[in-house]
Scaffold this active site. Structure first.
Site, PDB file in Angstrom:
ATOM      1  N   ASP A 324       1.063  -1.094  -0.040  1.00  0.00           N
ATOM      2  CA  ASP A 324      -0.126  -0.183   0.223  1.00  0.00           C
ATOM      3  C   ASP A 324       0.644   0.741   0.314  1.00  0.00           C
ATOM      4  OD1 ASP A 324      -2.936   0.437   1.983  1.00  0.00           O
ATOM      5  OD2 ASP A 324      -2.136   1.877  -0.215  1.00  0.00           O
ATOM      6  N   GLU A 525     -10.510   7.207   4.557  1.00  0.00           N
ATOM      7  CA  GLU A 525      -9.688   7.235   5.293  1.00  0.00           C
ATOM      8  C   GLU A 525      -9.222   7.356   6.918  1.00  0.00           C
ATOM      9  OE1 GLU A 525      -6.211   6.159   1.929  1.00  0.00           O
ATOM     10  OE2 GLU A 525      -5.587   5.217   3.516  1.00  0.00           O
TER      11      GLU A 525
HETATM   12  C1  GLC Z   1      -4.236   4.068   0.105  1.00  0.00           C
HETATM   13  C2  GLC Z   1      -4.966   3.337   0.096  1.00  0.00           C
HETATM   14  C3  GLC Z   1      -5.514   2.249  -0.622  1.00  0.00           C
HETATM   15  C4  GLC Z   1      -5.633   2.791  -1.962  1.00  0.00           C
HETATM   16  C5  GLC Z   1      -4.206   3.015  -2.440  1.00  0.00           C
HETATM   17  C6  GLC Z   1      -3.903   3.540  -3.505  1.00  0.00           C
HETATM   18  O1  GLC Z   1      -4.207   5.071   0.965  1.00  0.00           O
HETATM   19  O2  GLC Z   1      -4.678   1.893   1.344  1.00  0.00           O
HETATM   20  O3  GLC Z   1      -6.593   1.148  -0.783  1.00  0.00           O
HETATM   21  O4  GLC Z   1      -5.467   1.456  -3.059  1.00  0.00           O
HETATM   22  O5  GLC Z   1      -3.171   3.941  -1.629  1.00  0.00           O
HETATM   23  O6  GLC Z   1      -4.662   5.338  -3.657  1.00  0.00           O
END
Ligand code: GLC
Length: 638
Positions: A324, A525
């Site tokens: 991530d 988030e």
């Molecule tokens: C974010 C998320 C993830 C996402 C990634 C790219 O922090 O946790 O779900 O796919 O970054 O945007």
């Protein structure tokens, strides 16, 4: 070109018994052995010796720098196509709120143009470079939601309330088609989080607190996104590579703390948070995203046990693990630009949005110093190339030559919006109705409230921007970001007009009934983490509106927009009807379909327990249990 994906014997069994559901085999094929923790999930896609031989050949030719380059994913704002080629970068992504130009309302063609530039650069064999196509990933998590004008579906919590597997397949199919129009290969979806504490800011990205609902719906949307492994459409040019995320335990952290610590014995970690992986790996998912959270204090990005021994070993996942967003940097001793621990743990492709050049250089050095065995690098590159081959990226040619390339009419197509509108209808959960619903469209109806005509409120985060608002100013997205969307007011106006009436919006007007739409402002988030499930009604102008209507003996239908259940007892008690509408997305008109007339009934059932407002001690009892819907099972309130 027909996909050269060989069928496993398990899949032949599926073909023999029909495609109703993919067999997930644990233990000897077809045995009734109790599914044990981390069952071996025989992927429906067998390793193809022809592909594996091609990868052997690539690996024999690639330098260490080229191999490590393939393991890096950079953000489109921090890398040029030429640099992607020069450093042999394997993938790029656009993060939430990142578009190919600096204007969200820029030309749709700008997405395809950028995809073509990255593809062209990565396939240019000048300077002895290798022609390995770059892979573009995006968060198309409720439709192709970064693109203005795209169909935007209800967020996962609403789809969990609808709990309609066939609809999920359609949603995946529509999403894949709209993503394919823009030349993008890969979506970071579905999220298979099984949120356990609704104070978590990502609760709305979870279908339910019930692992069975999560497992079933994620399998179905995956089959729509990637296609069915037994059919020719698997990873065809109308499909996209999908990602099951975030492995593992993202929805189980203490107090719902985003990126926090999930403390569970291993069997419960599997039973609660592992079911989506069993089903989606069994349905052919090609990538899994590692989770930010810790398990029993250890960051997952650094857990060789979870990423390698469990996911790839015991469960047999043979695609690749993508990290991530700088998630590796949270591993002890690591930073954005360096993390041999995560490489050794089993992350194959690193999402290093900005610091990709340093990460590349440091990782090469760490291999040379013996901190990372070359066998781990080769395994990671093999997995990445395997997925690129399976997705036809070496065969499909230039993005502009793909079947759906540039077909702008598909973006937000009426047929796609019809699927989304059905999802809105089926997502609505009726919590209270004293008999006032359905409304008569010929009545004098006021529609008001902060969410009545607010497309940012009804789509939530992950819509054109990451947070549903500008990061600096915190101002919610402008209406121009929601081209083609209908607000709840738009839908009510249209339906009442069709019946020969006219909706009122002045809350002081005379009326037979008032519809008040309000709820949570958009977030994503950790920005959405809360300490209490209570919603602050005292500060709410909308609640004051409800109270005023009550004082004037005007019945109230409340439509509550939220990414999760909230403690709103006083508003529920003051309403003649109360509807949980979640985050419906672009087709707000779907709400009017159900509250006006009797063509559609309330089908949605709570995907999570709904809390009462907290007591003096700050404790929140359950007011409605998961599965509740006042229209279906009146009196089942706990
Ligand atoms: C974010 C998320 C993830 C996402 C990634 C790219 O922090 O946790 O779900 O796919 O970054 O945007």
């Amino acid at each position: 070109m027909k996909r050269n994906c060989l069928l496993t014997t398990g899949l032949k069994a599926v073909l023999a018994t029909g495609l109703g559901g993919l067999l997930v085999l644990s233990g000897p094929q077809g045995s009734n052995a109790e599914a044990k923790t981390w069952p071996s999930v025989r992927s429906p896609i067998e390793k193809d010796p022809i592909i594996e031989a091609k990868i052997d050949d690539w690996l024999s030719k690639m330098s260490l720098e080229q191999k490590v380059g393939q393991m890096i994913q950079a953000e489109i704002k921090s890398i040029s196509p030429d640099d992607a080629a020069k450093y042999h970068i394997g993938s790029v992504l656009n993060g939430g709120g990142s578009w190919p130009t600096d204007d969200a309302n820029g030309p749709l063609g700008a997405w395809m143009s950028m995809a073509s530039l990255f593809y062209g650069a990565s396939m240019d064999t000048g300077d002895g470079r290798l022609a390995i196509p770059v892979m573009w990933g995006t968060d198309a998590v409720h439709g192709h939601n970064n693109v203005v004008g795209a169909t935007v579906f209800p967020h996962n919590i609403g789809l969990g309330a609808a709990n309609n597997p066939g609809l999920m397949r359609d949603i995946g199919t529509v999403t894949a088609r709209e993503v394919a129009v823009t030349g993008i290969d890969w979506t970071f979806a579905p999220t298979v989080a099984v949120a356990q504490d609704i104070r978590w800011g990502r609760t709305y990205e979870s279908y339910s607190s019930d692992p069975k609902i999560v497992a079933n719906l994620s399998k179905e949307i995956l089959l729509g996104l990637q296609g069915h492994p037994a059919l020719d459409n698997f990873l065809s040019q109308q499909k996209v590579i999908a990602t099951t995320k975030h492995f593992i335990g993202d929805g189980g952290t203490i107090d719902g703390d985003d990126q926090g610590n999930t403390v569970l014995p291993e069997d419960e970690l599997f039973d609660i948070h592992g079911q989506g992986y069993v089903q989606t790996i069994g349905a052919g998912v090609q990538t899994v995203m590692a989770s930010f959270n810790s398990w029993n204090g250890d960051k997952v990005h650094g857990s060789q046990y979870l990423l390698t021994d469990v996911l790839k070993g015991k469960m047999g996942f043979d695609g690749f693990v993508v990290g991530d967003w700088n998630g590796h940097a949270q591993v002890e001793g690591c930073s954005n630009s360096s993390c041999p621990q995560a490489v050794n743990a089993g992350v194959d492709l690193f999402m290093v949005p900005e610091d990709w050049k340093a990460f590349l250089s440091n990782t090469v050095s760490q291999v040379k110093l013996g901190e990372i065995p070359i066998s781990r690098i080769d395994d990671a590159v093999r997995r990445i190339l395997r997925v690129k081959y399976r997705a036809g990226m070496f065969d499909h040619g230039k993005p502009v030559e793909h079947q759906l390339a540039g077909r702008a009419s598909l973006i937000g197509h009426a047929d796609h919006r019809a699927v989304a509108r059905q999802a809105v209808r089926e997502s609505l959960v009726l919590l209270e109705n004293n008999g006032i619903l359905p409304l008569n469209p010929k009545d004098k109806i006021i529609v008001t409230g902060s969410g009545a005509d607010n497309l940012a409120f009804q789509s939530g985060g992950w819509t054109v921007t990451w947070q549903g608002r500008d990061l600096e100013s915190r101002i919610i997205n402008p209406r121009k970001y929601y081209q083609g969307h209908t607000s709840i007011l738009d839908g009510m106006r249209e339906a009442v007009k069709t019946a020969g009436g006219k909706v009122k919006t002045d809350p002081k007007a005379k009326a037979d009934v008032a519809v008040v739409v309000f709820g949570e402002e958009p977030y994503a988030e950790f920005d959405g983490d809360i300490a209490s499930t209570d919603f602050d009604l005292k500060a709410s102008k909308d609640f004051a509106l409800i109270q005023d209507f009550k004082a004037r003996n005007i019945p109230v239908v409340t439509v509550f927009l939220s990414g999760r259940p909230r403690g709103v007892d006083a508003a529920i008690d003051a309403s003649d009807a109360f509807i949980a509408a979640w985050l419906p997305g672009s087709e707000g008109a779907g709400v009017a379909d159900v509250i006006l007339g009797d063509k559609y009934s309330f089908k949605g059932r709570l995907p999570f327990d709904w809390p009462a407002s907290t007591d003096e001690g700050g404790n929140a009892k359950t007011r409605y249990a998961r599965g509740y819907n006042a229209a279906i099972n009146i009196g089942s309130e706990p």
